[in-house]
Design an enzyme around this catalytic site. Sequence first.
Site, mmCIF file in Angstrom:
data_model
loop_
_atom_site.group_PDB
_atom_site.id
_atom_site.type_symbol
_atom_site.label_atom_id
_atom_site.label_comp_id
_atom_site.label_asym_id
_atom_site.label_seq_id
_atom_site.Cartn_x
_atom_site.Cartn_y
_atom_site.Cartn_z
ATOM 1 N N ARG A 1 0.825 -1.230 0.000
ATOM 2 C CA ARG A 1 0.000 0.000 0.000
ATOM 3 C C ARG A 1 0.855 1.274 0.000
ATOM 4 O O ARG A 1 0.496 2.278 0.608
ATOM 5 C CB ARG A 1 -0.931 0.035 1.215
ATOM 6 C CG ARG A 1 -1.993 -1.021 1.245
ATOM 7 C CD ARG A 1 -2.959 -0.934 0.060
ATOM 8 N NE ARG A 1 -4.102 -1.770 0.275
ATOM 9 C CZ ARG A 1 -4.145 -3.072 -0.015
ATOM 10 N NH1 ARG A 1 -3.094 -3.663 -0.545
ATOM 11 N NH2 ARG A 1 -5.232 -3.774 0.203
ATOM 12 N N SER B 1 -10.593 -0.546 3.464
ATOM 13 C CA SER B 1 -9.802 -0.665 4.702
ATOM 14 C C SER B 1 -9.337 0.713 5.147
ATOM 15 O O SER B 1 -8.717 1.437 4.364
ATOM 16 C CB SER B 1 -8.564 -1.522 4.457
ATOM 17 O OG SER B 1 -8.930 -2.787 3.985
ATOM 18 N N GLU C 1 -4.607 3.793 6.178
ATOM 19 C CA GLU C 1 -4.415 3.547 4.756
ATOM 20 C C GLU C 1 -5.070 4.676 3.964
ATOM 21 O O GLU C 1 -4.615 5.068 2.899
ATOM 22 C CB GLU C 1 -5.068 2.205 4.380
ATOM 23 C CG GLU C 1 -4.570 1.672 3.064
ATOM 24 C CD GLU C 1 -5.622 0.950 2.274
ATOM 25 O OE1 GLU C 1 -6.332 1.608 1.494
ATOM 26 O OE2 GLU C 1 -5.715 -0.272 2.427
HETATM 27 N N1 EPU Z 1 -10.580 -10.450 10.521
HETATM 28 C C1 EPU Z 1 -11.232 -10.534 11.727
HETATM 29 N N2 EPU Z 1 -12.217 -9.611 11.981
HETATM 30 C C2 EPU Z 1 -12.554 -8.651 11.090
HETATM 31 C C3 EPU Z 1 -11.873 -8.565 9.867
HETATM 32 C C4 EPU Z 1 -10.888 -9.490 9.609
HETATM 33 O O1 EPU Z 1 -10.949 -11.390 12.554
HETATM 34 O O2 EPU Z 1 -13.482 -7.887 11.404
HETATM 35 C C5 EPU Z 1 -9.560 -11.461 10.210
HETATM 36 C C6 EPU Z 1 -10.103 -12.514 9.223
HETATM 37 O O3 EPU Z 1 -10.727 -13.532 9.876
HETATM 38 C C7 EPU Z 1 -8.870 -12.967 8.505
HETATM 39 C C8 EPU Z 1 -7.987 -11.740 8.515
HETATM 40 O O4 EPU Z 1 -8.481 -10.876 9.516
HETATM 41 O O5 EPU Z 1 -8.213 -13.969 9.239
HETATM 42 C C9 EPU Z 1 -7.911 -11.051 7.168
HETATM 43 O O6 EPU Z 1 -9.177 -10.538 6.788
HETATM 44 P P1 EPU Z 1 -9.580 -10.246 5.273
HETATM 45 O O7 EPU Z 1 -9.319 -11.432 4.450
HETATM 46 O O8 EPU Z 1 -10.953 -9.688 5.269
HETATM 47 O O9 EPU Z 1 -8.544 -9.160 4.784
HETATM 48 P P2 EPU Z 1 -7.927 -7.861 5.483
HETATM 49 O O10 EPU Z 1 -6.527 -8.156 5.862
HETATM 50 O O11 EPU Z 1 -8.830 -7.331 6.533
HETATM 51 C C10 EPU Z 1 -6.875 -6.969 3.271
HETATM 52 C C11 EPU Z 1 -6.866 -5.704 2.464
HETATM 53 C C12 EPU Z 1 -8.152 -5.544 1.679
HETATM 54 C C13 EPU Z 1 -8.292 -6.743 0.754
HETATM 55 C C14 EPU Z 1 -8.272 -8.026 1.593
HETATM 56 C C15 EPU Z 1 -8.259 -9.251 0.739
HETATM 57 C C16 EPU Z 1 -5.429 -4.165 3.673
HETATM 58 C C17 EPU Z 1 -5.352 -2.947 4.518
HETATM 59 N N3 EPU Z 1 -6.659 -4.570 3.344
HETATM 60 O O12 EPU Z 1 -7.923 -6.851 4.236
HETATM 61 O O13 EPU Z 1 -8.052 -4.377 0.889
HETATM 62 O O14 EPU Z 1 -9.475 -6.672 0.003
HETATM 63 O O15 EPU Z 1 -7.079 -8.074 2.408
HETATM 64 O O16 EPU Z 1 -7.015 -9.416 0.154
HETATM 65 O O17 EPU Z 1 -4.410 -4.739 3.313
HETATM 66 C C18 EPU Z 1 -8.476 -2.042 0.916
HETATM 67 O O18 EPU Z 1 -7.265 -1.876 0.820
HETATM 68 O O19 EPU Z 1 -9.284 -1.075 0.981
HETATM 69 C C19 EPU Z 1 -9.015 -3.386 0.988
HETATM 70 C C20 EPU Z 1 -10.321 -3.635 1.140
#
Ligand code: EPU
Length: 352
Positions: free
Chosen positions: A178, A252, A348
Amino acid sequence: MLTDLYNALNKKNKSNLPSIKNNISLKPYNTFGMNVKAKRFLAINSAKELQDLIPSEKGPYFILGGGSNMLLTKDVTALVLKNEIKEKKIIRDFKNSVYVAAGGGEDWHQFVLWCINKGLGGIENLSLIPGTLGAAPIQNIGAYGVELKDVFHALEAIHLKTGKLEKFKKADCQFAYRESVFKRKLKGKYFITRVILKLSKSPKINVSYGAIKNTLAEMKIKTPTIKDVSKAVIHIRSTKLPDPTKIGNSGSFFKNPELSARQFTKLQKAKPQIPHYPLPDGRVKVPAGWLIEQAGWKGKRIGDAGCHAKQALVLVNHKNAKGMEILKLAEKIQASVKKRFGVALSREVNVF
Ligand code: EPU
């Protein structure tokens, strides 16, 4: 005869004058739905239009793409330049790969679908990300195991002081998670007019991300095409993430923190169930959404500023929240995660 000539000249001059709008609401131009005003607003349709403008308009400028990664907390006094540069074109065609050029004002998701329809792979995992082509390299957009940098070839951008069109190759952009040079050293200095990506005609499908694998299994697809992967990603995103046309948000709000091995081991001792992803350099990435949920914020709201009930990493504007109210909620969440886990969350989303 003379009148005709006069009219023709007059018409020509008029079309050359930029039509700056005054005191308009930016609400339709930012996905958080913040109702702030732009003192002056101008749509830019080509690189030349901007180059013609620069000598007479010295700035400051405020560059607007899809408005999907920003939180506006006040009226904008700088001249808003809305990137409307449109172009979608295959510029080099090889046996296995193609180079595709796209205007900075093109909608990212529409571009992804256009590429998929032509059988060009590499960005199907990035389906349904809101925003424009011009904004995509700034924060090196990423999702489901793929980042823009993986397919990025080069970009063209106009220096806002000199008006010169410059080319940036991949290494010049200094991409990281990012991050890019346009978020750091060159922040606000360039207007991205064109992005060139290298896509594949025989794409390798990337379903390393568990959720995609599970969704494809639910869809009963064994040998997925790029279209199938895109459909799976669209399904995952639309079930987890709030639709910005219905509820204001910028995806995010925070980045996932990258911890030193030492800090992570300490945290894991206290919370053995913490999800984590080891990085090649020895650090460990942990999901901010998990930390925020554990700190008790998921689904909470203060007035109209909220933490999304299905994805705690996303802050939402339930209806009439002001930018400052979202920012205050974000600061409370940061303080609470810091106190509970000793982890500092960084934003972000860009705050103005
Ligand atoms: N999780 C929780 N609770 C929550 C949210 C997430 O426990 O409320 C846990 C999930 O269970 C999982 C982990 O966190 O184990 C990762 O969650 P998720 O797959 O939803 O992805 P993220 O890390 O929260 C990132 C990106 C997203 C992207 C997704 C999928 C960043 C800051 N965000 O989110 O990007 O779509 O991975 O690859 O890196 C964005 O940048 O705006 C965005 C949406």
